[in-house]
Design a protein around this motif. Structure first.
Motif, PDB file in Angstrom:
ATOM      1  N   LYS A 255      30.807 -97.486 -21.742  1.00 21.13           N
ATOM      2  CA  LYS A 255      31.345 -97.656 -20.387  1.00 21.13           C
ATOM      3  C   LYS A 255      31.733 -96.286 -19.825  1.00 21.13           C
ATOM      4  CE  LYS A 255      34.640-100.734 -21.320  1.00 21.13           C
ATOM      5  NZ  LYS A 255      34.546-100.929 -22.750  1.00 21.13           N
ATOM      6  N   ASP A 256      31.688 -96.184 -18.518  1.00 15.13           N
ATOM      7  CA  ASP A 256      32.133 -94.969 -17.840  1.00 15.13           C
ATOM      8  C   ASP A 256      33.568 -94.688 -18.277  1.00 15.13           C
ATOM      9  OD1 ASP A 256      31.911 -92.846 -16.181  1.00 15.13           O
ATOM     10  OD2 ASP A 256      32.259 -93.965 -14.327  1.00 15.13           O
ATOM     11  N   GLY A 257      33.846 -93.471 -18.695  1.00 17.52           N
ATOM     12  CA  GLY A 257      35.205 -93.127 -19.114  1.00 17.52           C
ATOM     13  C   GLY A 257      35.441 -93.242 -20.612  1.00 17.52           C
ATOM     14  N   ASP A 258      34.512 -93.893 -21.319  1.00 19.83           N
ATOM     15  CA  ASP A 258      34.641 -93.997 -22.782  1.00 19.83           C
ATOM     16  C   ASP A 258      34.402 -92.641 -23.442  1.00 19.83           C
ATOM     17  OD1 ASP A 258      35.066 -96.718 -23.004  1.00 19.83           O
ATOM     18  OD2 ASP A 258      32.990 -97.214 -23.587  1.00 19.83           O
ATOM     19  N   LEU A 259      35.076 -92.446 -24.557  1.00 20.94           N
ATOM     20  CA  LEU A 259      34.622 -91.427 -25.512  1.00 20.94           C
ATOM     21  C   LEU A 259      33.831 -92.159 -26.582  1.00 20.94           C
ATOM     22  CD1 LEU A 259      37.772 -89.191 -26.142  1.00 20.94           C
ATOM     23  CD2 LEU A 259      35.800 -88.698 -24.687  1.00 20.94           C
ATOM     24  N   ILE A 260      32.837 -91.495 -27.173  1.00 22.88           N
ATOM     25  CA  ILE A 260      32.080 -92.105 -28.280  1.00 22.88           C
ATOM     26  C   ILE A 260      32.262 -91.239 -29.508  1.00 22.88           C
ATOM     27  CG2 ILE A 260      29.844 -92.987 -29.072  1.00 22.88           C
ATOM     28  CD1 ILE A 260      29.891 -91.971 -25.582  1.00 22.88           C
ATOM     29  N   LEU A 261      32.815 -91.855 -30.550  1.00 21.69           N
ATOM     30  CA  LEU A 261      32.970 -91.149 -31.828  1.00 21.69           C
ATOM     31  C   LEU A 261      31.728 -91.442 -32.661  1.00 21.69           C
ATOM     32  CD1 LEU A 261      36.132 -91.098 -34.098  1.00 21.69           C
ATOM     33  CD2 LEU A 261      33.855 -91.445 -35.036  1.00 21.69           C
ATOM     34  N   MET A 262      31.052 -90.373 -33.082  1.00 24.69           N
ATOM     35  CA  MET A 262      29.849 -90.545 -33.912  1.00 24.69           C
ATOM     36  C   MET A 262      30.073 -89.860 -35.256  1.00 24.69           C
ATOM     37  SD  MET A 262      27.072 -89.556 -31.064  1.00 24.69           S
ATOM     38  CE  MET A 262      28.127 -88.280 -30.508  1.00 24.69           C
ATOM     39  N   ASP A 263      30.200 -90.659 -36.300  1.00 24.58           N
ATOM     40  CA  ASP A 263      30.289 -90.100 -37.653  1.00 24.58           C
ATOM     41  C   ASP A 263      28.987 -90.474 -38.330  1.00 24.58           C
ATOM     42  OD1 ASP A 263      30.760 -89.393 -40.263  1.00 24.58           O
ATOM     43  OD2 ASP A 263      32.787 -90.219 -40.341  1.00 24.58           O
ATOM     44  N   LEU A 264      28.054 -89.544 -38.324  1.00 22.04           N
ATOM     45  CA  LEU A 264      26.722 -89.825 -38.879  1.00 22.04           C
ATOM     46  C   LEU A 264      26.037 -88.506 -39.175  1.00 22.04           C
ATOM     47  CD1 LEU A 264      24.805 -89.028 -36.319  1.00 22.04           C
ATOM     48  CD2 LEU A 264      25.521 -91.252 -35.518  1.00 22.04           C
ATOM     49  N   ALA A 265      25.107 -88.550 -40.102  1.00 21.49           N
ATOM     50  CA  ALA A 265      24.429 -87.311 -40.472  1.00 21.49           C
ATOM     51  C   ALA A 265      23.200 -87.627 -41.308  1.00 21.49           C
ATOM     52  CB  ALA A 265      25.380 -86.418 -41.261  1.00 21.49           C
ATOM     53  N   ALA A 266      22.314 -86.654 -41.367  1.00 18.52           N
ATOM     54  CA  ALA A 266      21.064 -86.820 -42.114  1.00 18.52           C
ATOM     55  C   ALA A 266      21.259 -86.463 -43.586  1.00 18.52           C
ATOM     56  CB  ALA A 266      20.001 -85.896 -41.516  1.00 18.52           C
ATOM     57  N   GLU A 267      20.424 -87.076 -44.419  1.00 19.03           N
ATOM     58  CA  GLU A 267      20.246 -86.590 -45.783  1.00 19.03           C
ATOM     59  C   GLU A 267      18.977 -85.764 -45.807  1.00 19.03           C
ATOM     60  OE1 GLU A 267      16.653 -87.852 -46.868  1.00 19.03           O
ATOM     61  OE2 GLU A 267      17.881 -87.648 -48.684  1.00 19.03           O
ATOM     62  N   TYR A 268      18.878 -84.874 -46.776  1.00 20.69           N
ATOM     63  CA  TYR A 268      17.605 -84.206 -47.031  1.00 20.69           C
ATOM     64  C   TYR A 268      17.477 -83.992 -48.532  1.00 20.69           C
ATOM     65  CZ  TYR A 268      13.732 -81.014 -47.197  1.00 20.69           C
ATOM     66  OH  TYR A 268      12.522 -80.451 -47.508  1.00 20.69           O
ATOM     67  N   ALA A 269      16.376 -84.452 -49.106  1.00 14.24           N
ATOM     68  CA  ALA A 269      16.125 -84.315 -50.544  1.00 14.24           C
ATOM     69  C   ALA A 269      17.301 -84.855 -51.366  1.00 14.24           C
ATOM     70  CB  ALA A 269      15.848 -82.852 -50.914  1.00 14.24           C
ATOM     71  N   ASN A 270      17.876 -85.940 -50.896  1.00  9.25           N
ATOM     72  CA  ASN A 270      19.017 -86.614 -51.537  1.00  9.25           C
ATOM     73  C   ASN A 270      20.340 -85.892 -51.321  1.00  9.25           C
ATOM     74  OD1 ASN A 270      17.590 -88.822 -52.512  1.00  9.25           O
ATOM     75  ND2 ASN A 270      16.986 -87.729 -54.367  1.00  9.25           N
ATOM     76  N   TYR A 271      20.344 -84.749 -50.656  1.00 12.42           N
ATOM     77  CA  TYR A 271      21.592 -84.056 -50.341  1.00 12.42           C
ATOM     78  C   TYR A 271      22.120 -84.558 -49.000  1.00 12.42           C
ATOM     79  CZ  TYR A 271      21.355 -81.074 -54.357  1.00 12.42           C
ATOM     80  OH  TYR A 271      21.349 -80.641 -55.655  1.00 12.42           O
ATOM     81  N   ALA A 272      23.427 -84.779 -48.960  1.00 14.04           N
ATOM     82  CA  ALA A 272      24.051 -85.331 -47.754  1.00 14.04           C
ATOM     83  C   ALA A 272      24.545 -84.226 -46.837  1.00 14.04           C
ATOM     84  CB  ALA A 272      25.238 -86.206 -48.146  1.00 14.04           C
ATOM     85  N   SER A 273      24.559 -84.527 -45.550  1.00 11.80           N
ATOM     86  CA  SER A 273      25.439 -83.807 -44.636  1.00 11.80           C
ATOM     87  C   SER A 273      26.386 -84.872 -44.083  1.00 11.80           C
ATOM     88  CB  SER A 273      24.657 -83.082 -43.539  1.00 11.80           C
ATOM     89  OG  SER A 273      23.894 -83.978 -42.754  1.00 11.80           O
ATOM     90  N   ASP A 274      27.459 -84.452 -43.450  1.00 13.99           N
ATOM     91  CA  ASP A 274      28.481 -85.404 -42.979  1.00 13.99           C
ATOM     92  C   ASP A 274      29.121 -84.801 -41.737  1.00 13.99           C
ATOM     93  OD1 ASP A 274      30.460 -87.288 -42.705  1.00 13.99           O
ATOM     94  OD2 ASP A 274      31.426 -86.911 -44.648  1.00 13.99           O
ATOM     95  N   MET A 275      28.750 -85.348 -40.578  1.00 16.50           N
ATOM     96  CA  MET A 275      29.219 -84.777 -39.309  1.00 16.50           C
ATOM     97  C   MET A 275      29.953 -85.829 -38.498  1.00 16.50           C
ATOM     98  SD  MET A 275      26.939 -83.634 -35.997  1.00 16.50           S
ATOM     99  CE  MET A 275      26.683 -85.343 -35.508  1.00 16.50           C
ATOM    100  N   THR A 276      30.982 -85.410 -37.772  1.00 16.16           N
ATOM    101  CA  THR A 276      31.546 -86.258 -36.713  1.00 16.16           C
ATOM    102  C   THR A 276      31.668 -85.435 -35.444  1.00 16.16           C
ATOM    103  OG1 THR A 276      32.859 -87.416 -38.396  1.00 16.16           O
ATOM    104  CG2 THR A 276      33.371 -87.875 -36.090  1.00 16.16           C
ATOM    105  N   ARG A 277      31.198 -86.018 -34.354  1.00 14.02           N
ATOM    106  CA  ARG A 277      31.403 -85.452 -33.028  1.00 14.02           C
ATOM    107  C   ARG A 277      31.889 -86.572 -32.128  1.00 14.02           C
ATOM    108  NH1 ARG A 277      31.091 -81.517 -35.547  1.00 14.02           N
ATOM    109  NH2 ARG A 277      29.876 -79.600 -35.177  1.00 14.02           N
ATOM    110  N   THR A 278      32.673 -86.220 -31.109  1.00 15.24           N
ATOM    111  CA  THR A 278      33.179 -87.207 -30.156  1.00 15.24           C
ATOM    112  C   THR A 278      32.842 -86.689 -28.765  1.00 15.24           C
ATOM    113  OG1 THR A 278      34.973 -87.659 -31.730  1.00 15.24           O
ATOM    114  CG2 THR A 278      35.211 -88.538 -29.491  1.00 15.24           C
ATOM    115  N   ILE A 279      32.101 -87.491 -28.002  1.00 15.71           N
ATOM    116  CA  ILE A 279      31.622 -87.000 -26.696  1.00 15.71           C
ATOM    117  C   ILE A 279      31.950 -88.015 -25.589  1.00 15.71           C
ATOM    118  CG2 ILE A 279      29.759 -85.675 -27.796  1.00 15.71           C
ATOM    119  CD1 ILE A 279      27.795 -87.834 -26.832  1.00 15.71           C
TER     120      ILE A 279
END
Ligand code: GLY
Ligand code: MN
Ligand code: MN
Length: 430
Positions: A255-279
């Motif tokens: 919705k207009d005015g919402d912030l969206i919290l995204m806690d998601l990230a890619a794996e590569y070769a079984n290694y994890a990354s772990d990111m959160t951004r809020t936009i």
């Protein structure tokens, strides 16, 4: 595998580190994960057990690694047992590791078929006094299914009651916690793929878009960059959904005015990354949203600086709590009386920031690694403070992955992923 083959030197080094800590006349055995069933003939996608992967690079089901540094016959000091492949399997499931490929991947000279395991193991156990079992001692483990490791331990205790038992896990916690340069490069690759996904959705996000549409954009970008996909179940949480810490439904409309919290990230070769951004859904933070956002960012920046060799994880968390308390006072969310009367076991700041700030990351998102001893160079931690305000319909968390350095501030593997509020606004509106 979608990833480029990893240099076997990494696995050779990892085994050396493990074997250096084994007792005399001892054998250690590591099993693959099962392929987990759904129902009928459906199964979940195979995920290799991270310990056998760490020690061998073998990314295939029904594989066993055996380490026996004191074996009388040199060729039995390291053995990889793989499932015998044949034409039928090749046609239906695709190629499995041949013996030559087993060596190529792992650097192990002796590759046997799995069907030989019982016979070879019996013979070697007659030379051994101790058997290392790989139990799961992760501080958050809550496993309810019986794993191949569990079944092996059960059988072994029955078949070899006169041997001594020892634990692999403390050794793995110690060595997996400190990353080799090759591992840091793989984690950087996972972070770079995450960055591509994040930049992609900055131009895509607007009011009316659904959380699952954002999930799809990320997945598209991840897979086309040789990732299997998300390193963990993604959280895409608009508005008050961000105040459900483990929100994974991802089925609401922005919705207009919402912030969206995204806690998601890619794996590569079984290694994890772990990111959160809020936009912001509409590409602009309100003044209040920006004030809270910048408070979280300041806590993140201050916390990051504290991740240096010698620091104790629990003490670090206490310090971060003090910094967060002062930011919450500044935002008017706490007042001095709240802090003066706080319960030391659950300080006042916990009302708005109720989770930890950092965890080890590596082959597992919440990776192995010692937490009670001083931090060491080349440990990789997340830094992820947040402020959650259900009354104001927002939750903000920011999360990067950083490598502890011998000297100075940690190295941020997510240094190229936009995080300043103004940069995010600019990218969303360009
Ligand atoms: N995404 C899981 C965590 O941040 O710990
Ligand atoms: Mn995390
Ligand atoms: Mn996270």
């Amino acid at each position: 595998m979608k990833y480029y083959q990893i240099d076997q030197q990494l696995f050779i080094k990892n085994r050396k580190k493990f074997m250096a800590q084994m007792k005399p006349k001892s054998i250690a055995v590591f099993n693959s994960n099962d392929i987990y069933p759904i129902s009928a003939d459906s199964t979940m996608a195979f995920e290799q057990h991270r310990d056998i992967f760490y020690l061998s690079g073998a990314d295939q089901e029904e594989t066993i690694l055996l380490l026996f540094p004191d074996a009388l016959d040199k060729k039995h000091r390291e053995i990889l047992f793989v499932r015998e492949t044949n034409e039928h399997i090749a046609v239906w499931e695709g190629a499995k590791l041949t013996k030559e490929q087993g060596t190529q991947v792992s650097g192990i000279e002796t590759i046997y078929w799995l069907t030989d395991f019982d016979k070879v193991f019996f013979d070697l156990m007659t030379e051994a006094e101790t058997i290392y079992f790989n139990t799961n001692e992760h501080y958050r483990q809550a496993v309810q299914t019986q794993t191949r490791e569990d079944r092996f331990i059960e059988k072994c205790k029955k078949d070899y009651p006169a041997h001594q038992w020892s634990k692999s896990n403390p050794i793995l916690q110690q060595i997996r916690g400190i990353k080799e340069p090759e591992e840091i490069a793989l984690m950087q690759q996972a972070c770079n793929i995450t960055e591509k996904g994040f930049r992609r959705i900055l131009g895509f996000t607007k009011p009316g878009v659904w959380e699952y549409e954002m999930e799809a954009e990320f997945l598209h970008e991840f897979v086309r960059n040789r990732s299997k996909g998300f390193a963990y179940t993604p959280i895409i949480a608009a508005g008050n959904n961000a105040n459900v810490l483990h929100y994974i439904e991802n089925n609401q409309q922005l919705k207009d005015g919402d912030l969206i919290l995204m806690d998601l990230a890619a794996e590569y070769a079984n290694y994890a990354s772990d990111m959160t951004r809020t936009i912001p859904a509409n590409g602009r933070f309100t003044d209040r949203q920006k004030a809270v956002y910048n408070a979280v960012l300041r806590v993140k920046n201050e916390a990051t600086k504290m991740l240096v060799p010698g620091v104790i994880w629990a003490e670090y968390h206490k310090e971060v709590g003090h910094i967060m308390t002062s930011e919450l006072l500044g935002l008017g969310l706490l007042d001095k009386a709240d802090v003066q009367s706080e319960n030391p076991d659950w300080p006042a700041y916990k009302k708005y920031f109720m989770h930890g700030t950092s965890h080890h990351i590596g082959l597992d998102t919440h990776d192995y690694g010692e937490l009670k001893t001083p931090m060491k160079p080349n440990m990789v931690f997340t830094v992820e403070p947040g402020i959650y305000i259900p009354n104001e319909g927002m939750g903000i968390r920011l999360e990067d992955d950083v490598v502890i350095q011998e000297k100075g501030e940690p190295f941020n593997l997510m240094r190229n992923i936009p995080i300043e509020a103004e940069e995010i606004e600019e990218l969303m509106n360009s």
